[in-house]
Design an enzyme around this catalytic site. Sequence first.
Site, PDB file in Angstrom:
ATOM      1  N   ARG A   1       0.845  -1.206   0.000  1.00 30.39           N
ATOM      2  CA  ARG A   1       0.000   0.000   0.000  1.00 30.39           C
ATOM      3  C   ARG A   1       0.870   1.242   0.000  1.00 30.39           C
ATOM      4  O   ARG A   1       1.032   1.901  -0.996  1.00 30.39           O
ATOM      5  CB  ARG A   1      -0.970  -0.038   1.195  1.00 30.39           C
TER       6      ARG A   1
ATOM      7  N   GLU B   1      -3.743  10.724  10.514  1.00 27.63           N
ATOM      8  CA  GLU B   1      -2.846  11.322   9.517  1.00 27.63           C
ATOM      9  C   GLU B   1      -2.266  12.640  10.032  1.00 27.63           C
ATOM     10  O   GLU B   1      -2.969  13.456  10.613  1.00 27.63           O
ATOM     11  CB  GLU B   1      -3.603  11.563   8.207  1.00 27.63           C
TER      12      GLU B   1
END
Length: 506
Positions: A14, A144
């Site tokens: 990923r 994030e």
Amino acid sequence: MARKKIEIMDTTLRDGEQTSGVSFSASEKLTIAKLLLEELKVDRIEIASARVSEGEFQAVKNVTNWASQAGYIDQVEVLTFVDKGVSIDWMIEAGAKVQNLLTKGSLNHLTHQLKKTPNQHFKEIEESINLAKEKAIKTNVYLEDWSNGMRNSKDYVFEFLAFLSTQPIKRIMLPDTLGVLTPAESFAFVSEIKSKYPHLHFDFHAHNDYDLGVSNALEALKAGADGLHLTINGMGERAGNAPMASTIAVINDFLPAVEVGVNEKVLYTVSKLVENFSGVMIPANKPIIGANVFTQTAGIHADGDNKKNLYFSDLLPERFGRTRKYALGKASGKANIQKNLQELGLQLNDEDLKKVTQRIIELGDKKQVVTKEDLPYIISDVLDRTYEEKVKVESYVLTHSKGLKPSTTVSITINGKNYEENASGDGQFDAFMNAIRTIFKNINFVLPNLIDYAVRIPPGSHSDALCETIITWKSPDKEFKTRGLDSDQTVSAIKATEKMLNIIIN
């Protein structure tokens, strides 16, 4: 004292695939996924982002089909988004069971990218988590830009963590999204979080923009992190992620209180396969997996290894399925060469070893790389001198210009007397031979005919290192061969010719 088991999540398929110019095919993803879980024995793998493309969907489906049959489906994870269940529907269709939900870990990202308040964001996250739970999807949550959140909006981060502590999730994942943390900050930030939430599982996700990925991962573990995200060969956006091989070696050697289940023995094999599939070459000096990292170049190091392994450390190549090598070049001493000879089952007396050492140093001065496989050829070339050296090619100039015939000017010594001649020919070596024939004709000496000319590179050598020229000569009474060895094909042919001249003069 019991060692703390740390989860290793590999995100090569990923985050690693976000390396510029890299895209794994569906079959490559499946092959890598199998190796990571079955051979390398990482705890989890993150294999894709939801909703990317039809090709990505098929790749995920291939992996989940295999993982379901092999018993690994709960170890296969997909990055998802807060998108009112669109990602979850994609996952269900693809057969995945674990979502890594991407959320905003800094107020800066939340305010300027999503343009939402914390409460609005938390409410939508809660809806995504509950929807996943209803559909038997397990949830981990990414914060994030968490590192900048801790630097610049810590109150927001702890407000977020307080909310997440009430949710039915398995892991909270703390990414240094931009790779900006120092080791001291990594330790301090993770320590602060773990002291407040000791029973929650926190993964640390390092990027390598300042080449601090491994150091930051080490400090995060010291601070109490429960898992790490790593990639094979350190692949990933920009400067990549914390690399699997180096991080695992550091943990095993410097964190005795921590245990990981990764199989060191296959790190190199998996790294080379990912190198081939990705097209991203492993730097020669890359720790653990680089071509040069278990190669001793200096002769004094080889000598020390012969005398009680003085230059060995805990970082032994055998741990990673590799072997120690002793490079051959201008820094080589007799000990380096003896190590290589031992591997080939060869022995030389001191005088011959000195000659071979000198020849290797000469090649090293030309910046040539000499391999173990070159040694028999060098030995043959150096020791194949059963004659008295009465002929010596002193110097030559070889010219080759477009539209003009190649020409050569040669200076040679025969029995102490110097001769010089110029000639042209169909090629540089042909011009050289024409000049030599003229010189020997003038002293009433007929040279044998050249009847065969073969060039080869020693197996395992490099095209820019050594080539061997074997020339077959025929005179009225016999046929014989001479060999020349050099990095330049024409020069190796000239050396073979010089041997021929000495044989016939003697």
